[in-house]
Design an enzyme around this catalytic site. Structure first.
Site, PDB file in Angstrom:
ATOM      1  N   HIS A 148      26.483  41.599  72.333  1.00  0.00           N
ATOM      2  CA  HIS A 148      27.641  41.957  71.610  1.00  0.00           C
ATOM      3  C   HIS A 148      29.146  41.706  72.261  1.00  0.00           C
ATOM      4  CE1 HIS A 148      29.604  42.139  67.594  1.00  0.00           C
ATOM      5  NE2 HIS A 148      30.449  42.840  68.435  1.00  0.00           N
ATOM      6  N   TYR A 187      32.963  39.272  72.060  1.00  0.00           N
ATOM      7  CA  TYR A 187      34.222  39.431  72.372  1.00  0.00           C
ATOM      8  C   TYR A 187      34.896  38.930  73.459  1.00  0.00           C
ATOM      9  CZ  TYR A 187      33.790  42.540  68.602  1.00  0.00           C
ATOM     10  OH  TYR A 187      33.366  43.060  67.109  1.00  0.00           O
ATOM     11  N   HIS A 229      27.831  33.464  59.332  1.00  0.00           N
ATOM     12  CA  HIS A 229      28.862  34.268  59.943  1.00  0.00           C
ATOM     13  C   HIS A 229      29.244  34.068  61.268  1.00  0.00           C
ATOM     14  CE1 HIS A 229      30.537  37.838  62.003  1.00  0.00           C
ATOM     15  NE2 HIS A 229      29.717  37.917  62.708  1.00  0.00           N
ATOM     16  N   PHE A 230      28.330  33.375  62.156  1.00  0.00           N
ATOM     17  CA  PHE A 230      28.832  33.283  63.435  1.00  0.00           C
ATOM     18  C   PHE A 230      29.471  31.787  63.700  1.00  0.00           C
ATOM     19  CE2 PHE A 230      24.138  32.671  64.677  1.00  0.00           C
ATOM     20  CZ  PHE A 230      24.244  31.320  65.187  1.00  0.00           C
ATOM     21  N   HIS A 231      29.115  30.909  62.456  1.00  0.00           N
ATOM     22  CA  HIS A 231      29.851  29.526  62.673  1.00  0.00           C
ATOM     23  C   HIS A 231      31.316  29.971  62.138  1.00  0.00           C
ATOM     24  CE1 HIS A 231      26.141  27.850  63.584  1.00  0.00           C
ATOM     25  NE2 HIS A 231      26.873  27.026  64.059  1.00  0.00           N
ATOM     26  N   ARG A 255      16.533  32.290  59.202  1.00  0.00           N
ATOM     27  CA  ARG A 255      17.141  31.565  60.434  1.00  0.00           C
ATOM     28  C   ARG A 255      16.391  30.935  61.211  1.00  0.00           C
ATOM     29  NH1 ARG A 255      20.094  35.670  64.380  1.00  0.00           N
ATOM     30  NH2 ARG A 255      20.812  33.891  65.487  1.00  0.00           N
ATOM     31  N   ARG A 256      16.592  30.138  62.272  1.00  0.00           N
ATOM     32  CA  ARG A 256      15.844  29.623  63.495  1.00  0.00           C
ATOM     33  C   ARG A 256      14.525  29.103  62.936  1.00  0.00           C
ATOM     34  NH1 ARG A 256      17.051  34.083  68.078  1.00  0.00           N
ATOM     35  NH2 ARG A 256      19.000  32.994  68.746  1.00  0.00           N
TER      36      ARG A 256
HETATM   37 FE1  HAS Z   1      29.399  38.901  64.581  1.00  0.00          FE
HETATM   38  C1  HAS Z   1      26.006  38.823  64.433  1.00  0.00           C
HETATM   39  C2  HAS Z   1      29.226  42.225  63.160  1.00  0.00           C
HETATM   40  C3  HAS Z   1      32.953  39.379  64.850  1.00  0.00           C
HETATM   41  C4  HAS Z   1      29.491  36.221  66.572  1.00  0.00           C
HETATM   42  N1  HAS Z   1      28.110  37.740  65.273  1.00  0.00           N
HETATM   43  C5  HAS Z   1      26.676  37.958  65.240  1.00  0.00           C
HETATM   44  C6  HAS Z   1      26.104  36.768  65.827  1.00  0.00           C
HETATM   45  C7  HAS Z   1      26.964  36.248  66.478  1.00  0.00           C
HETATM   46  C8  HAS Z   1      28.169  36.600  66.199  1.00  0.00           C
HETATM   47  C9  HAS Z   1      26.788  34.936  67.343  1.00  0.00           C
HETATM   48  O1  HAS Z   1      27.109  44.326  62.521  1.00  0.00           O
HETATM   49  C10 HAS Z   1      24.647  36.351  65.694  1.00  0.00           C
HETATM   50  C11 HAS Z   1      23.923  36.970  67.095  1.00  0.00           C
HETATM   51  C12 HAS Z   1      22.315  36.502  67.106  1.00  0.00           C
HETATM   52  O2  HAS Z   1      22.051  35.271  67.389  1.00  0.00           O
HETATM   53  O3  HAS Z   1      21.666  37.195  66.463  1.00  0.00           O
HETATM   54  N2  HAS Z   1      30.976  40.652  64.239  1.00  0.00           N
HETATM   55  C13 HAS Z   1      30.649  41.519  63.577  1.00  0.00           C
HETATM   56  C14 HAS Z   1      31.647  42.325  63.189  1.00  0.00           C
HETATM   57  C15 HAS Z   1      32.826  41.591  63.654  1.00  0.00           C
HETATM   58  C16 HAS Z   1      32.125  40.566  64.176  1.00  0.00           C
HETATM   59  C17 HAS Z   1      32.062  43.675  62.802  1.00  0.00           C
HETATM   60  N3  HAS Z   1      30.922  37.909  65.712  1.00  0.00           N
HETATM   61  C18 HAS Z   1      32.382  38.395  65.830  1.00  0.00           C
HETATM   62  C19 HAS Z   1      32.969  37.487  66.559  1.00  0.00           C
HETATM   63  C20 HAS Z   1      32.156  36.728  66.861  1.00  0.00           C
HETATM   64  C21 HAS Z   1      30.721  37.021  66.398  1.00  0.00           C
HETATM   65  C22 HAS Z   1      34.346  37.716  66.649  1.00  0.00           C
HETATM   66  C23 HAS Z   1      32.197  35.597  67.987  1.00  0.00           C
HETATM   67  C24 HAS Z   1      33.073  35.221  68.693  1.00  0.00           C
HETATM   68  N4  HAS Z   1      27.928  40.256  64.003  1.00  0.00           N
HETATM   69  C25 HAS Z   1      28.036  41.443  63.464  1.00  0.00           C
HETATM   70  C26 HAS Z   1      26.785  42.185  63.139  1.00  0.00           C
HETATM   71  C27 HAS Z   1      25.947  41.081  63.479  1.00  0.00           C
HETATM   72  C28 HAS Z   1      26.673  39.827  64.027  1.00  0.00           C
HETATM   73  C29 HAS Z   1      26.477  43.477  62.525  1.00  0.00           C
HETATM   74  C30 HAS Z   1      24.068  41.263  63.403  1.00  0.00           C
HETATM   75  C31 HAS Z   1      23.471  40.656  62.352  1.00  0.00           C
HETATM   76  C32 HAS Z   1      22.234  40.745  62.226  1.00  0.00           C
HETATM   77  O4  HAS Z   1      21.635  41.555  61.493  1.00  0.00           O
HETATM   78  O5  HAS Z   1      21.420  39.950  63.195  1.00  0.00           O
HETATM   79  C33 HAS Z   1      34.283  42.073  63.782  1.00  0.00           C
HETATM   80  O6  HAS Z   1      34.800  42.235  65.078  1.00  0.00           O
HETATM   81  C34 HAS Z   1      35.151  41.047  63.000  1.00  0.00           C
HETATM   82  C35 HAS Z   1      36.689  41.384  62.717  1.00  0.00           C
HETATM   83  C36 HAS Z   1      37.519  40.332  62.337  1.00  0.00           C
HETATM   84  C37 HAS Z   1      38.296  40.652  61.403  1.00  0.00           C
HETATM   85  C38 HAS Z   1      39.117  39.517  60.833  1.00  0.00           C
HETATM   86  C39 HAS Z   1      40.557  39.628  61.273  1.00  0.00           C
HETATM   87  C40 HAS Z   1      41.213  38.261  60.902  1.00  0.00           C
HETATM   88  C41 HAS Z   1      42.104  37.602  61.802  1.00  0.00           C
HETATM   89  C42 HAS Z   1      42.667  36.171  60.837  1.00  0.00           C
HETATM   90  C43 HAS Z   1      44.071  36.593  60.186  1.00  0.00           C
HETATM   91  C44 HAS Z   1      44.434  35.147  59.554  1.00  0.00           C
HETATM   92  C45 HAS Z   1      45.728  35.100  59.500  1.00  0.00           C
HETATM   93  C46 HAS Z   1      46.225  33.717  58.559  1.00  0.00           C
HETATM   94  C47 HAS Z   1      46.982  35.792  60.053  1.00  0.00           C
HETATM   95  C48 HAS Z   1      38.389  41.823  60.555  1.00  0.00           C
HETATM   96  C49 HAS Z   1      42.527  37.978  62.893  1.00  0.00           C
HETATM   97  C50 HAS Z   1      47.143  34.255  57.482  1.00  0.00           C
HETATM   98  C51 HAS Z   1      47.925  32.837  57.244  1.00  0.00           C
HETATM   99  C52 HAS Z   1      49.236  33.156  57.081  1.00  0.00           C
HETATM  100  C53 HAS Z   1      50.252  31.996  56.824  1.00  0.00           C
HETATM  101  C54 HAS Z   1      49.768  34.428  56.662  1.00  0.00           C
END
Ligand code: HAS
Length: 557
Positions: free
Chosen positions: A214, A218, A368-370, A431-432
């Site tokens: 995990h 980050y 999700h991860f893409h 998956r996989r």
């Molecule tokens: Fe995740 C599974 C929970 C973030 C990558 N994640 C994965 C896997 C990968 C991955 C690779 O709780 C699969 C692993 C495997 O092979 O089994 N993930 C989260 C949560 C977050 C999160 C709570 N993940 C990421 C990030 C990754 C990533 C970042 C890669 C870099 N994830 C999970 C969980 C699993 C999981 C479970 C397990 C699932 C399972 O059952 O196997 C959080 O950190 C996300 C927080 C992000 C936000 C978004 C903020 C938005 C932003 C954009 C703002 C846009 C703007 C544009 C400003 C809340 C910053 C506006 C435009 C204007 C003009 C105004």
């Protein structure tokens, strides 16, 4: 070798390997949709190709980029020489490790996927390659630390440049994350694959892996956040709305990245629901720095748009440089943000203990991860690499328009691809799994006609993503082939750096030490009980297996 050459190798070698990683991404959607109904293509089988896709794209490309970007930021923002001996050592170790691991994958001796979970067993050289690669990636931070301490002594009272804070946060997280995986590989997997131990405690291995896995996400995200906080406001024509928000985000990610890997193991036995619940809550807490980032960057973009003449509550949206080839880097970062909105929301679904049961191990997870590592991070790497490669070689980007189209095409492809996988995942698509052999093959009794539309959305999206990569390589190769630009040759290459609109000075985010100490304590608190339980329960150990056979592996390689 000088630092410029080292950085260029660190950027170009993984990009060259990535050509295979991307090719196998396209093959993946063909297997999944039943366009390919075979176990292998061109001598590379499904799990072998999937392993190469994951290891190259998610580990090799991301880590080399973090190191190369780190060297660029630290040397530019601290205006200091870094140790060339250290940089060379890091490069040699990382390259040798990557070559060893890749060779084992291509020889078909390490089809263990990027998570290398036992009881899938790889050749010992695969694990040894991982060790060299990781140790090589530890070196840079230790060579930057004396440079940083000297800078602080000579610049008493000044705030550390934001980019440097972000790069140190990246590598502090990496150091904490890689210790448990080093234990897993050195104590469990390597001796087991050498035949020195009869079996491996799979639960302990999985837990150590996710203790690493995990924070790994980050570690991928942090360099992209450095791009967002230090460059995006400037590219948009404005300033960073809050300097404190950036520093707090980096420190909070040091604190919260590690103690929450159990959310990948909600379905695993042998770990108490209390431990899973605690880490589930911590997972929801780690969302806070990303939400803060969303608001800060949105405010920075709004400020920039007003500076460019944007008016009213919504009118400012038109004023950002979405389609200006001169600022071709802007859409790489902006599209990444848009994609990440959806990656973040679906991460919150995954993190919710009960909803995780619905989506775990389904196609939902790669969707999700893409939208995370395959969205903001990947676009940040593509854009950042093009910027640094052309900047260091003093070459122009040929052509800005084509370079600018790449992120939009990638975003469109990613949205279609991920929507298909989300939809399929909710209908139980695993998956996989090589779906073309059974579930996506009408001749099979397991055929699932209700997965046809999602799987074909995956196919269409995946092919668009492949097209975006092709265009990117056309731009990169044409830029590499172009003659150096005389005007660029006269000025040193510097990364664009934003000023702050609110330049708050908050002592709590000036010093890494209390955040690192708190992070270590939190990790011990979060992992002591689950690891103690797994070891105490004395779960019996497993022999090794390969994905293509139900018989245990004969460990004489
Ligand atoms: Fe995740 C599974 C929970 C973030 C990558 N994640 C994965 C896997 C990968 C991955 C690779 O709780 C699969 C692993 C495997 O092979 O089994 N993930 C989260 C949560 C977050 C999160 C709570 N993940 C990421 C990030 C990754 C990533 C970042 C890669 C870099 N994830 C999970 C969980 C699993 C999981 C479970 C397990 C699932 C399972 O059952 O196997 C959080 O950190 C996300 C927080 C992000 C936000 C978004 C903020 C938005 C932003 C954009 C703002 C846009 C703007 C544009 C400003 C809340 C910053 C506006 C435009 C204007 C003009 C105004």
């Amino acid at each position: 070798m000088n630092l410029r050459r080292i950085i260029l190798v660190e950027l170009l070698v993984p990009l060259a390997l990535f050509i295979f990683g991307a090719y196998h991404g396209v093959l993946q959607v063909m297997y999944l949709s039943g366009v390919i109904r075979a176990t292998s293509v061109a001598g590379i089988d499904y799990y072998q190709g999937l392993t190469a896709h994951g290891v190259i794209n998610a580990i090799v490309l991301t880590t080399f980029f973090a190191v190369a970007f780190g060297y660029t930021v630290v040397s530019q923002q601290l205006k200091s020489q870094v140790s060339i001996a250290g940089a060379t050592l890091s490069l040699v170790l990382m390259l040798s490790g990557a070559v060893m691991a890749a060779a084992m994958i291509f020889l078909g001796k390490a089809s263990v996927l990027y998570t290398f979970y036992p009881p899938l067993m790889a050749h010992p050289l695969f694990y040894a390659g991982l060790v060299l690669f990781i140790v090589g990636s530890w070196v840079p931070m230790y060579t930057w630390t004396p440079v940083y301490l000297r800078w602080r002594k000579e610049n008493k009272g000044l705030k550390t440049p934001m980019g440097v804070v972000g790069i140190f946060a990246t590598f502090i997280v990496w150091q904490m994350a890689t210790l448990p995986v080093a234990v897993e590989v050195l104590v469990q997997l390597l001796p087991w694959s050498l035949g020195w131990t009869a079996g491996v405690n799979v639960m302990l291995s999985r837990t150590l892996f996710w203790f690493f896995g995990h924070p790994l996400v980050y570690f991928w995200l942090l360099p992209t956040y450095v791009l967002y906080y230090t460059m995006l406001p400037k590219l948009a024509g404005g300033k960073l709305f809050s300097d404190f928000a950036g520093r707090f985000t980096f420190m909070a990610l040091i604190l919260l990245s590690c103690p929450l890997g159990l959310h990948h193991q909600f379905a695993d036995p042998g770990i108490s629901t209390t431990s899973k619940g605690i880490q589930g809550v911590l997972t929801l807490l780690v969302v806070i720095p990303s939400l803060l980032t969303a608001f800060t960057l949105a405010a920075s973009l709004e400020y920039a748009a007003h500076q460019r003449g944007g008016k009213g509550l919504f009118g400012w949206w038109n004023q950002l440089p979405y389609f200006n080839p001169e600022v071709w880097l802007f859409p790489y970062l902006f599209c990444g943000l848009l994609i990440f909105l959806f990656g973040g929301i679906t991460g919150i679904v995954n993190a919710s203990y009960s909803m995780n049961n619905v989506v775990h191990n389904t196609a939902w997870v790669p969707a999700h991860f893409h939208l995370t590592v395959g969205g903001p991070i990947f676009l940040g790497i593509l854009g950042g690499s093009l910027l640094m490669i052309t900047g260091l070689l003093k070459k122009p980007v040929v052509s800005g328009t084509m370079a600018m189209i790449v992120p939009y095409l990638w975003m469109a492809g990613t949205f279609i691809f991920s929507s298909g996988l989300f939809m399929g995942g909710l209908r139980g698509e695993p998956r996989r799994t090589n779906l073309g052999l059974t579930y996506m093959n009408p001749a099979s009794p397991s055929y699932r006609s209700d997965w046809w539309v999602p799987a074909h959305m995956g196919l269409v999206g995946g092919c668009i993503m492949g097209l975006a990569v092709l265009l990117y390589f056309i731009v990169l190769i044409r830029s590499l082939a172009a003659a150096p630009d005389e005007a660029l040759a006269k000025v040193p290459f510097l990364l664009p750096t934003s000023e702050a609109y609110h330049d708050e000075d908050v002592p709590a985010v000036r010093n890494f030490a209390p955040w690192v100490a708190a992070a270590v304590l939190l990790c011990i608190a979060a992992y002591y009980v689950p690891i103690h339980d797994i070891v105490k329960n004395g779960i019996s150990t497993a022999p090794g297996y390969r994905p293509d056979s139900p018989s245990a592996v004969n460990r004489t390689h």
